[in-house]
Design a protein around this motif. Structure first.
Motif, short mmCIF file in Angstrom:
data_model
loop_
_atom_site.label_atom_id
_atom_site.label_comp_id
_atom_site.label_asym_id
_atom_site.label_seq_id
_atom_site.Cartn_x
_atom_site.Cartn_y
_atom_site.Cartn_z
N LYS A 1 -10.32 -70.86 92.50
CA LYS A 1 -9.94 -71.67 91.34
C LYS A 1 -8.50 -72.15 91.51
CE LYS A 1 -13.90 -70.46 89.44
NZ LYS A 1 -15.03 -71.41 89.32
N VAL A 2 -7.90 -72.58 90.41
CA VAL A 2 -6.49 -72.96 90.43
C VAL A 2 -5.67 -71.74 90.86
CG1 VAL A 2 -4.54 -73.71 89.00
CG2 VAL A 2 -6.83 -74.67 88.62
N PRO A 3 -4.73 -71.90 91.79
CA PRO A 3 -3.96 -70.75 92.28
C PRO A 3 -3.24 -70.01 91.15
CG PRO A 3 -3.54 -72.68 93.65
CD PRO A 3 -4.33 -73.16 92.46
N THR A 4 -3.25 -68.69 91.23
CA THR A 4 -2.55 -67.86 90.27
C THR A 4 -1.06 -67.83 90.60
OG1 THR A 4 -2.78 -65.86 91.59
CG2 THR A 4 -4.60 -66.39 90.06
N GLU A 5 -0.28 -67.23 89.72
CA GLU A 5 1.16 -67.10 89.97
C GLU A 5 1.41 -66.30 91.24
OE1 GLU A 5 5.25 -65.40 87.82
OE2 GLU A 5 3.34 -65.40 86.74
N LEU A 6 0.65 -65.22 91.42
CA LEU A 6 0.79 -64.42 92.63
C LEU A 6 0.49 -65.24 93.87
CD1 LEU A 6 1.13 -61.70 94.15
CD2 LEU A 6 -1.30 -61.26 93.69
N GLU A 7 -0.59 -66.01 93.82
CA GLU A 7 -0.97 -66.82 94.98
C GLU A 7 0.05 -67.89 95.29
OE1 GLU A 7 -5.80 -66.18 94.38
OE2 GLU A 7 -4.80 -67.93 93.51
N ASN B 1 3.11 -67.61 94.92
CA ASN B 1 4.29 -66.96 95.50
C ASN B 1 4.12 -66.67 96.99
OD1 ASN B 1 6.01 -66.93 93.28
ND2 ASN B 1 5.10 -65.06 92.45
N TYR C 1 0.06 -71.31 101.03
CA TYR C 1 -1.22 -71.75 100.47
C TYR C 1 -2.44 -71.16 101.18
CZ TYR C 1 -1.67 -75.11 104.33
OH TYR C 1 -1.78 -75.70 105.57
N ARG D 1 -4.17 -66.70 100.24
CA ARG D 1 -5.30 -66.20 99.45
C ARG D 1 -6.63 -66.37 100.18
NH1 ARG D 1 -6.94 -70.09 94.43
NH2 ARG D 1 -6.88 -72.13 95.44
N TYR E 1 0.75 -81.34 92.27
CA TYR E 1 0.41 -79.91 92.36
C TYR E 1 1.22 -79.22 93.46
CZ TYR E 1 -3.73 -80.97 89.47
OH TYR E 1 -4.58 -81.37 88.47
N GLU F 1 4.15 -75.20 94.49
CA GLU F 1 4.21 -74.25 95.60
C GLU F 1 5.64 -73.85 95.96
OE1 GLU F 1 1.91 -75.42 99.00
OE2 GLU F 1 0.26 -76.22 97.78
#
Length: 293
Positions: free
Chosen positions: A94-100, A102, A105, A108, A139, A143
């Motif tokens: 899905k849409v990248p999380t805050e952790l992802e 960080n 790309y 994950r 978007y 990043e």
């Protein structure tokens, strides 16, 4: 099945133009025949997966991309339902999380790769990073890349570098035992309209609809251009793209399953390991011991 398929008819081995590719394919069979054949192929695929699990030398990565309503979820459900649950793992990105965000790309996706002996299915994939982000370059700003300060920094050289990174990523995992399949479910714009309308008309399917689907539909041409460019830049011998006519779901599922099976059965080194000589020599003794308990 009256008509068999040749997987090379769907494999991208030279530059393609998406507008010239058909979204339909006639198997010369009715829906029930196609579904019966699909079940047979899936059972054969499950046998290969069981042997691969015991063999423990290869992993299989299946990447599924397509426009909204292309049939990704049902494709995964129907093609892999015969496989042992312990041997297949599905990831829906899905849409990248805050952790992802960080991490880089690809992070994950890398940590979700299948272990040796397993099938990994990516429902939407690392290609979202050169598809959605290319249509919506804003978007990329999320990043927090050191060399990207505004949209002007996201130029052709940026995308060229990203494609190189993706090609290197796939080459690396292929060289380390991952067999890669990439499927583009090629849906017509008219069929997408019909499927969106079904989501609206059928109450039990309303939950699948989002107003954002219509906003993205308005960008259809941009997405088609990005898919075409991504496929042409990244279809390699070790990580080929297959364009799958997706207007008819049963047909698309059968083609994908057949491509997987016909390709994997050529790996004649995927075999269940043999018992050691001592165990073999004492099999009868072990059987008697258990039977006489």
């Amino acid at each position: 099945m009256k008509k068999d398929i040749n997987i090379n008819d769907f494999k991208v081995t030279s530059p393609v133009k998406i507008e010239d590719l058909s979204t339909t394919f006639d198997l010369d069979a009715d829906k029930k025949d196609i579904e019966d054949e699909l079940q047979d192929v899936c059972k054969d695929l499950a046998k290969i997966q069981n042997a691969m699990y015991a063999h423990g030398k290869y992993a299989v990565l299946i990447c599924i991309q397509g426009m909204d309503t292309a049939g990704k979820d049902s494709m995964i459900r129907e093609v892999f339902k015969e496989l042992n649950a312990r041997g297949v793992v599905v990831h829906s990105f899905k849409v990248p999380t805050e952790l992802e965000l960080n991490h880089d790309y690809l992070w994950r996706h890398y940590i979700a790769l299948p272990a040796r002996g397993k099938f990994g299915v990516f429902n939407r994939t690392h290609y979202e990073n050169v598809l959605v982000t290319r249509v919506h370059p804003e978007y990329i700003l999320g990043e927090s890349l050191p060399d990207v300060n505004d949209l002007n920094d996201i130029d052709d050289a940026f995308w060229e570098k990203r494609f190189t990174q993706i090609n290197n990523f796939e080459k690396h995992i292929a060289q380390n035992g991952t067999i890669i399949f990439k499927f583009f479910l090629h849906l017509s714009k008219d069929e997408q309209k019909n499927r969106l309308l079904r989501r609206l008309h059928k109450e039990e399917k309303n939950w699948k609809f989002s107003a954002g689907d219509l906003e993205e539909r308005e960008l259809w041409d941009e997405y088609q251009e990005c898919y075409e460019d991504a496929i042409n830049r990244t279809s390699k011998d070790h990580a080929p793209w297959f364009t799958i006519p997706a207007d008819d779901k049963p047909t698309a599922r059968y083609i994908v399953a057949k491509i997987l099976y016909d390709t994997l059965k050529k790996y004649d080194d995927i075999k269940e390991p043999e018992l050691d000589d001592e165990t073999k020599a004492n099999l009868d003794e072990y059987i008697k011991k258990l039977e006489n308990e």
